[in-house]
Design an enzyme around this catalytic site. Structure first.
Site, PDB file in Angstrom:
ATOM      1  N   SER A 212       4.862   2.375  -1.047  1.00  0.00           N
ATOM      2  CA  SER A 212       3.520   1.926  -1.371  1.00  0.00           C
ATOM      3  C   SER A 212       3.443   1.242  -2.744  1.00  0.00           C
ATOM      4  CB  SER A 212       2.563   3.114  -1.274  1.00  0.00           C
ATOM      5  OG  SER A 212       1.237   2.679  -1.192  1.00  0.00           O
TER       6      SER A 212
ATOM      7  N   LYS B  13       5.889   0.790   3.356  1.00  0.00           N
ATOM      8  CA  LYS B  13       4.456   1.013   3.587  1.00  0.00           C
ATOM      9  C   LYS B  13       3.686  -0.145   2.978  1.00  0.00           C
ATOM     10  CE  LYS B  13       0.694   4.354   3.170  1.00  0.00           C
ATOM     11  NZ  LYS B  13      -0.290   3.539   2.429  1.00  0.00           N
TER      12      LYS B  13
ATOM     13  N   GLN C   7      -5.184   1.931   2.712  1.00  0.00           N
ATOM     14  CA  GLN C   7      -6.164   2.843   3.272  1.00  0.00           C
ATOM     15  C   GLN C   7      -7.448   2.858   2.432  1.00  0.00           C
ATOM     16  OE1 GLN C   7      -2.714   3.905   3.314  1.00  0.00           O
ATOM     17  NE2 GLN C   7      -2.953   3.059   5.362  1.00  0.00           N
TER      18      GLN C   7
END
Length: 420
Positions: free
Chosen positions: A321, A346, A350
């Protein structure tokens, strides 16, 4: 019980705030009373009659769902032999709704789970002192690193241990943040952890006292040959300032090159990683996101603090991430050499949506792209120099720098650049 679960969910959702995240928080917008000029309003105004009909069908479908929930509640009331905990039943409905998306990153948080999630962004929390990761395909949760001298380390937890149960409940396949919230708790209480360890025939039981843990997000030192070393364990609220201080201090000490270690770093705050990259990059785009409406959000560096010395960045399969945003930007600008193994992969964003009753939901809302337009989801960042950590070192909590073959390769890369 009739109607109260779904109606409670919908009324809570109406009072939500959007907090866009990479792993945690990016920014906030009000859900209620949107400006008519907002992108969402523009999209709505451009919908044709066919879309409107589809909306009507969706509303009818929602009515059918409500009717079935009412029916199920009636049957539970009538036939289930045990006492029903209404709050747990409601939570089960909400969690099931999010789980039905089939997205491992979308989920529902109870009030306690959401509180624990928000606490973790500050760099201080009450828990056992360990970082964990989850295999998206298998749902298996694994210990990445117990913090040195923390409760987990003192209890004998090792890197690579599989978390099988927490407080007697199996956790494989559960949302990672939900599991972490169960591990956390009040200081002085204990977390009952069941571990599966390679080489052991039976699961191992650990009763680990919870303590206040300050996450060591930045550690740094000057290595031989005036090569600076900074290890970043997470991108929390406190990390950007600590990072700047570390870089500036090493500069004052006369560093000739720098190694930034983001191995086993699961990510963190987008604003934090962008702030840190602003300290390193030339003027330009750092990262951008795109949602399903094609709306693009961009982050830029201003080059006021550009780092101009030899640089190497260490990554591995647990670098995820925000770590991948960091490595991807450095790689795209050719600002440094990426060393190690391919990162987690990733490349999606979100949104955490708090509800009026203290609960929240998390949903995937967009993709992010490196400055050159690469989305690395399920692909990862491929290093410029691939070096796998020696097998015997993978179970070590603390690896001596002189034995760390990945670090030594990064140091050699810096030395070679200094000579040029």
């Amino acid at each position: 019980m009739k109607n109260k679960f779904m109606s409670g969910f919908l009324s809570g959702l109406a009072g939500a705030l959007f907090i866009f995240t990479i792993v945690l928080t990016i920014y906030v917008t009000q859900v209620e009373g949107r400006d008519s000029k907002s992108p969402e309003a523009n999209v709505a105004s451009e919908q044709n009659n066919g879309t409107a009909k589809a909306t009507e069908v969706k509303e009818t479908s929602s009515d059918e769902v409500m009717q079935k929930i009412n029916k199920l509640e009636t049957l539970i009331d009538k036939f289930y032999m045990e006492k029903v905990d209404d709050s747990k039943l409601a939570d089960g409905i909400y969690k099931g709704l999010l789980a039905s998306l089939g997205d491992p990153y979308s989920c529902y948080y109870t009030a306690d789970e959401y509180k624990a999630l928000m606490e973790s962004t500050g760099g201080v929390y009450c828990g056992i002192g360990a970082t964990v990761t989850q295999n998206v395909t298998t749902g298996i949760i694994t210990i990445v690193k117990p913090f040195l001298n923390g409760p987990a380390h003192a209890a004998g937890i090792l890197p690579g241990d599989i978390v099988y149960k927490v407080n007697g409940e199996e956790v494989t396949g559960k949302d990672l943040t939900e599991v972490v919230s169960k591990i956390k708790g009040e200081e002085g209480t204990k977390a009952e952890i069941t571990i599966v360890r390679e080489g052991e025939t039976k699961p191992m039981e650990f009763s680990i006292p919870r303590k206040t843990v300050e996450v060591p997000t930045i550690e740094y030192e000057m290595l031989d040959n005036k090569i600076g070393y900074i290890a970043v364990s997470e991108f929390d609220e406190v990390t950007a300032e600590q990072f700047r201080k570390a870089v500036n201090d090493l500069e004052k000490q006369g560093e000739k090159g720098l190694v930034i270690d983001i191995r086993n770093n699961p990510g963190g705050l987008l604003d934090t990683v962008c702030d840190m990259l602003d300290r390193m990059l030339p003027k330009g785009l750092i990262v951008y996101t795109e949602d399903k409406y094609g709306k693009r959000e961009e982050k830029f560096s201003d080059a006021k603090e550009e780092f101009n010395k030899p640089l190497a960045v260490l990554i591995n399969g647990n670098s995820a991430s925000a770590s991948e945003i960091f490595a991807g930007a450095i790689q795209d600008y050719k600002r440094g050499t990426i060393v190690g193994t391919t990162s987690f992969g990733k490349g999606i964003v979100q949104s955490i949506i708090p509800l009026s009753d203290g609960t929240a939901i998390k949903v995937t809302v967009s993709k992010y792209f490196t400055p050159n337009g690469k989305n690395i989801h399920k692909i990862g960042i491929k290093p410029d120099v691939t070096v796998d950590l020696k097998e015997k070192l993978k179970k070590e909590v603390v690896i001596k720098k002189e034995e760390d073959n990945q670090l030594q390769k990064a140091i050699q890369v810096i030395k070679d650049q200094i000579k040029k």
